[in-house]
Design a protein around this motif. Structure first.
Motif, PDB file in Angstrom:
ATOM      1  N   LEU A 193       0.659  -1.002   0.337  1.00  0.00           N
ATOM      2  CA  LEU A 193       0.142  -0.097   0.123  1.00  0.00           C
ATOM      3  C   LEU A 193       1.475   1.071   0.193  1.00  0.00           C
ATOM      4  CD1 LEU A 193      -2.278   1.434   0.466  1.00  0.00           C
ATOM      5  CD2 LEU A 193      -2.505   1.119   2.912  1.00  0.00           C
ATOM      6  N   VAL A 194       0.689   2.153  -0.983  1.00  0.00           N
ATOM      7  CA  VAL A 194       1.694   2.809  -1.168  1.00  0.00           C
ATOM      8  C   VAL A 194       0.915   4.435  -0.227  1.00  0.00           C
ATOM      9  CG1 VAL A 194       2.850   4.332  -3.362  1.00  0.00           C
ATOM     10  CG2 VAL A 194       3.060   2.155  -3.206  1.00  0.00           C
ATOM     11  N   ILE A 195       2.114   4.751   0.403  1.00  0.00           N
ATOM     12  CA  ILE A 195       1.158   6.503   0.740  1.00  0.00           C
ATOM     13  C   ILE A 195       2.395   7.073   0.170  1.00  0.00           C
ATOM     14  CG2 ILE A 195       0.536   7.807   2.825  1.00  0.00           C
ATOM     15  CD1 ILE A 195      -0.346   5.188   3.771  1.00  0.00           C
ATOM     16  N   PRO A 196       2.312   8.370  -0.566  1.00  0.00           N
ATOM     17  CA  PRO A 196       2.840   9.105  -0.969  1.00  0.00           C
ATOM     18  C   PRO A 196       3.206  10.628   0.287  1.00  0.00           C
ATOM     19  CG  PRO A 196       0.624   9.520  -1.339  1.00  0.00           C
ATOM     20  CD  PRO A 196       0.705   8.778  -1.309  1.00  0.00           C
ATOM     21  N   VAL A 197       4.464  10.189   0.129  1.00  0.00           N
ATOM     22  CA  VAL A 197       4.988  12.154   1.231  1.00  0.00           C
ATOM     23  C   VAL A 197       5.434  13.293   0.673  1.00  0.00           C
ATOM     24  CG1 VAL A 197       6.355  12.182   3.363  1.00  0.00           C
ATOM     25  CG2 VAL A 197       5.893   9.346   3.040  1.00  0.00           C
ATOM     26  N   LYS A 198       4.905  13.887   0.832  1.00  0.00           N
ATOM     27  CA  LYS A 198       5.184  15.038  -0.626  1.00  0.00           C
ATOM     28  C   LYS A 198       6.134  16.105   0.583  1.00  0.00           C
ATOM     29  CE  LYS A 198       3.053  13.526  -3.669  1.00  0.00           C
ATOM     30  NZ  LYS A 198       3.848  13.210  -4.689  1.00  0.00           N
ATOM     31  N   THR A 199       6.546  16.428  -0.258  1.00  0.00           N
ATOM     32  CA  THR A 199       7.220  18.028   0.814  1.00  0.00           C
ATOM     33  C   THR A 199       6.206  18.991   1.228  1.00  0.00           C
ATOM     34  OG1 THR A 199       9.652  17.526  -0.307  1.00  0.00           O
ATOM     35  CG2 THR A 199       9.786  19.486   0.383  1.00  0.00           C
ATOM     36  N   LEU A 200       5.452  19.477   0.776  1.00  0.00           N
ATOM     37  CA  LEU A 200       4.939  20.798   0.746  1.00  0.00           C
ATOM     38  C   LEU A 200       3.743  20.627   1.467  1.00  0.00           C
ATOM     39  CD1 LEU A 200       5.527  23.511  -2.225  1.00  0.00           C
ATOM     40  CD2 LEU A 200       7.342  22.907  -0.362  1.00  0.00           C
TER      41      LEU A 200
ATOM     42  N   TRP B  87      -4.548  -7.913   5.261  1.00  0.00           N
ATOM     43  CA  TRP B  87      -3.905  -7.088   6.266  1.00  0.00           C
ATOM     44  C   TRP B  87      -2.854  -8.237   6.519  1.00  0.00           C
ATOM     45  CZ3 TRP B  87      -3.932  -2.117   5.056  1.00  0.00           C
ATOM     46  CH2 TRP B  87      -5.940  -1.648   4.984  1.00  0.00           C
ATOM     47  N   LYS B  88      -2.859  -9.332   6.222  1.00  0.00           N
ATOM     48  CA  LYS B  88      -2.120 -10.619   6.673  1.00  0.00           C
ATOM     49  C   LYS B  88      -1.105 -10.513   6.051  1.00  0.00           C
ATOM     50  CE  LYS B  88      -3.315 -14.260   8.107  1.00  0.00           C
ATOM     51  NZ  LYS B  88      -3.024 -15.262   8.063  1.00  0.00           N
ATOM     52  N   HIS B  89      -1.136  -9.814   4.169  1.00  0.00           N
ATOM     53  CA  HIS B  89      -0.254  -9.563   3.742  1.00  0.00           C
ATOM     54  C   HIS B  89       0.614  -8.130   3.096  1.00  0.00           C
ATOM     55  CE1 HIS B  89      -0.705 -13.815   2.992  1.00  0.00           C
ATOM     56  NE2 HIS B  89      -2.246 -13.817   3.023  1.00  0.00           N
ATOM     57  N   THR B  90      -0.210  -7.443   3.668  1.00  0.00           N
ATOM     58  CA  THR B  90       0.407  -6.153   3.335  1.00  0.00           C
ATOM     59  C   THR B  90       1.431  -5.518   3.942  1.00  0.00           C
ATOM     60  OG1 THR B  90      -2.697  -5.604   3.304  1.00  0.00           O
ATOM     61  CG2 THR B  90      -0.452  -3.718   3.651  1.00  0.00           C
ATOM     62  N   ILE B  91       2.142  -3.971   3.385  1.00  0.00           N
ATOM     63  CA  ILE B  91       3.302  -3.797   3.717  1.00  0.00           C
ATOM     64  C   ILE B  91       3.011  -2.672   3.370  1.00  0.00           C
ATOM     65  CG2 ILE B  91       5.810  -3.232   3.877  1.00  0.00           C
ATOM     66  CD1 ILE B  91       5.569  -6.010   3.076  1.00  0.00           C
ATOM     67  N   VAL B  92       3.061  -1.158   4.653  1.00  0.00           N
ATOM     68  CA  VAL B  92       2.659   0.083   3.950  1.00  0.00           C
ATOM     69  C   VAL B  92       3.862   0.758   3.435  1.00  0.00           C
ATOM     70  CG1 VAL B  92       2.160   2.450   4.569  1.00  0.00           C
ATOM     71  CG2 VAL B  92       0.968   0.290   5.565  1.00  0.00           C
ATOM     72  N   ARG B  93       4.288   0.617   2.095  1.00  0.00           N
ATOM     73  CA  ARG B  93       5.281   1.797   1.850  1.00  0.00           C
ATOM     74  C   ARG B  93       5.080   3.381   1.752  1.00  0.00           C
ATOM     75  NH1 ARG B  93       9.590  -0.743  -1.906  1.00  0.00           N
ATOM     76  NH2 ARG B  93      11.108   1.190  -1.461  1.00  0.00           N
ATOM     77  N   PHE B  94       6.162   4.198   2.361  1.00  0.00           N
ATOM     78  CA  PHE B  94       5.681   5.250   2.411  1.00  0.00           C
ATOM     79  C   PHE B  94       6.712   5.793   1.234  1.00  0.00           C
ATOM     80  CE2 PHE B  94       4.517   4.282   6.744  1.00  0.00           C
ATOM     81  CZ  PHE B  94       3.203   5.033   7.220  1.00  0.00           C
ATOM     82  N   ALA B  95       6.339   6.589   0.479  1.00  0.00           N
ATOM     83  CA  ALA B  95       7.460   6.935  -0.772  1.00  0.00           C
ATOM     84  C   ALA B  95       7.374   8.479  -1.326  1.00  0.00           C
ATOM     85  CB  ALA B  95       7.223   6.478  -2.472  1.00  0.00           C
ATOM     86  N   CYS B  96       8.253   9.112  -0.392  1.00  0.00           N
ATOM     87  CA  CYS B  96       9.035  10.122  -0.280  1.00  0.00           C
ATOM     88  C   CYS B  96       9.376  11.159  -1.036  1.00  0.00           C
ATOM     89  CB  CYS B  96       9.570  10.379   1.016  1.00  0.00           C
ATOM     90  SG  CYS B  96       9.730   9.217   2.711  1.00  0.00           S
TER      91      CYS B  96
ATOM     92  N   LEU C 151      13.641  -4.284   0.992  1.00  0.00           N
ATOM     93  CA  LEU C 151      11.990  -4.552   0.809  1.00  0.00           C
ATOM     94  C   LEU C 151      11.990  -5.506   0.581  1.00  0.00           C
ATOM     95  CD1 LEU C 151       9.809  -3.752  -0.047  1.00  0.00           C
ATOM     96  CD2 LEU C 151      10.171  -3.223  -2.521  1.00  0.00           C
ATOM     97  N   PHE C 152      12.817  -6.290  -0.056  1.00  0.00           N
ATOM     98  CA  PHE C 152      12.632  -7.635  -0.451  1.00  0.00           C
ATOM     99  C   PHE C 152      12.972  -8.523   1.184  1.00  0.00           C
ATOM    100  CE2 PHE C 152      14.454  -7.803  -5.217  1.00  0.00           C
ATOM    101  CZ  PHE C 152      13.380  -7.310  -5.579  1.00  0.00           C
ATOM    102  N   GLN C 153      13.655  -7.722   2.051  1.00  0.00           N
ATOM    103  CA  GLN C 153      13.726  -8.346   2.962  1.00  0.00           C
ATOM    104  C   GLN C 153      12.340  -8.436   4.275  1.00  0.00           C
ATOM    105  OE1 GLN C 153      17.186  -7.134   4.668  1.00  0.00           O
ATOM    106  NE2 GLN C 153      18.948  -8.232   3.667  1.00  0.00           N
ATOM    107  N   LYS C 154      11.880  -7.860   3.886  1.00  0.00           N
ATOM    108  CA  LYS C 154      10.573  -7.453   4.905  1.00  0.00           C
ATOM    109  C   LYS C 154       9.745  -8.488   3.967  1.00  0.00           C
ATOM    110  CE  LYS C 154      11.643  -3.165   6.241  1.00  0.00           C
ATOM    111  NZ  LYS C 154      10.852  -1.975   6.542  1.00  0.00           N
ATOM    112  N   ILE C 155      10.019  -8.405   2.451  1.00  0.00           N
ATOM    113  CA  ILE C 155       8.108  -9.030   2.200  1.00  0.00           C
ATOM    114  C   ILE C 155       8.575 -11.304   2.258  1.00  0.00           C
ATOM    115  CG2 ILE C 155       7.951 -10.353   0.178  1.00  0.00           C
ATOM    116  CD1 ILE C 155       8.574  -7.481  -1.619  1.00  0.00           C
ATOM    117  N   ASP C 156      10.205 -11.231   2.389  1.00  0.00           N
ATOM    118  CA  ASP C 156      10.380 -12.813   2.703  1.00  0.00           C
ATOM    119  C   ASP C 156       9.469 -13.011   4.315  1.00  0.00           C
ATOM    120  OD1 ASP C 156      11.740 -13.026   0.430  1.00  0.00           O
ATOM    121  OD2 ASP C 156      13.754 -12.386   0.681  1.00  0.00           O
ATOM    122  N   SER C 157      10.449 -11.846   5.013  1.00  0.00           N
ATOM    123  CA  SER C 157       9.659 -12.334   6.618  1.00  0.00           C
ATOM    124  C   SER C 157       8.475 -11.934   6.631  1.00  0.00           C
ATOM    125  CB  SER C 157      10.569 -11.273   7.102  1.00  0.00           C
ATOM    126  OG  SER C 157      11.858 -10.955   7.248  1.00  0.00           O
ATOM    127  N   LEU C 158       7.618 -11.182   5.851  1.00  0.00           N
ATOM    128  CA  LEU C 158       5.996 -11.296   5.796  1.00  0.00           C
ATOM    129  C   LEU C 158       6.157 -12.486   5.434  1.00  0.00           C
ATOM    130  CD1 LEU C 158       3.574 -10.637   5.688  1.00  0.00           C
ATOM    131  CD2 LEU C 158       4.146 -10.157   3.167  1.00  0.00           C
TER     132      LEU C 158
END
Length: 330
Positions: free
Chosen positions: A102-109, A133-142, A186-193
């Protein structure tokens, strides 16, 4: 799910096949996330409806990334075709994705996302069911240049979503989107999941319901076979009522026999007493002519004779009459 595991030089387990689906609202920079996973790869994907499928192979790993269509800001009135495409996105990497990002954008302004935006993200993810939710990772794209306080505000805004997915999250800095470190993390977190879920992948709801139905049917068939096997090894006693009837009859016969024996004993005593008394009476009358002494002797002799007669009568009754009666009853 039958996926082969490889071992990296760092000792962490990695899968030879990796399937990921990206979700986010319209305007979320999901391309940066895809670039971070497919470094140096041509990002020309295969369009399938409103979804896009990207495939790559890196270090012996075949990677499939599906970009699902986004939704508009905090709107929860999503068109039906978007809902259908979100559901279909997980079908493009069968038998199912290992992880949902789940990609959540993080904007400067911009300030942190509104509550409405977070509610919309939660609602759209749950179009796939609560199991998502058992298979979800939240990705903050800055964006480039975003400072740490801004990132923390976004993380706090997504607190409810993070709680649902077990706190799994990852921060992607745009300036480092090509970094090997970013990709490895990222791959390590997916593998851990995947390890947490014991290799299970996210199964679409329609397939999940079908599997549940088949499992219940198989369970019911197994229970039926067990019952049949139990009946074969322990058949019902069809002669139970007959046996109970015979047992009851035997008990009644024994009771009647005991009653008959008691009656016979009482009758014997009665005959002995009666005959003894009758003999005593006759003896006393016969001996009365010789006085008191003669009367006494007559009584004794009469009792003796009466008892003998009684014993004779009982002998005849027992050995002849009683046997004939028993044989007639049989």
């Amino acid at each position: 799910m039958g996926t082969k595991f490889l071992t990296s030089t760092q000792g962490s387990s990695m899968q030879s096949m990796l399937r990921v689906v990206l979700f986010g609202n319209t305007g979320a920079d999901k391309n940066n996330v895809i670039k971070s996973m497919l470094i140096g790869e041509n990002l020309t994907g295969e369009k399938n409806g409103l979804c896009t499928l990207y495939k790559s192979e890196r270090a012996g790993r075949r990677i499939s990334v599906v970009e699902a269509p986004g939704w508009h800001g905090h709107s929860q009135q999503t068109p039906e075709n978007i809902k259908e495409e979100i559901t279909r996105s997980v079908l493009l990497c069968p038998p199912g994705p290992h992880a949902l990002l789940l990609v959540i954008p993080v904007k400067t302004l911009s300030e942190e996302p509104s509550v409405g935006e977070m509610n919309a993200a939660e609602m759209h993810m749950e179009l796939l069911s609560e199991r998502v939710w058992k298979h979800t990772i939240v990705r903050f794209a800055c964006d480039e240049g975003v400072e740490e306080p801004t990132i923390r505000k976004h993380v706090q805004s997504a607190e409810k979503i993070l709680e649902k997915c077990g706190g799994r999250s990852h921060v992607l800095q745009t300036s480092a989107c090509g970094s090997q470190t970013q990709t490895s993390e990222l791959f390590q977190k997916i593998d851990s999941l995947v390890e947490e879920s014991r290799g299970d992948v996210f199964i679409p709801q329609a397939y999940y319901e079908l599997i549940q139905k088949k499992t219940q049917e198989a369970s019911g068939a197994t229970e039926l076979r067990q019952r049949r096997g139990s009946l074969q090894h322990n058949p019902p006693n069809v002669n139970k009522h007959k046996g109970d009837s015979e047992e009851k009859k035997s008990a009644e016969t024994a009771r009647h026999s005991d009653d008959g024996s008691k009656i016979t004993m009482d009758f014997t005593q009665f005959v002995l007493i009666l005959m003894g008394a009758f003999g005593a009476l006759l003896g006393s009358v016969a001996g009365a002519e010789n006085g008191v002494r003669g009367s006494f002797i007559g009584v004794v002799f009469g009792i003796f004779v009466g008892v003998l007669v009684a014993l004779f009568i009982m002998y005849v009754y027992t050995h002849f009459y009683s046997k004939q009666t028993t044989q007639s009853a049989s």
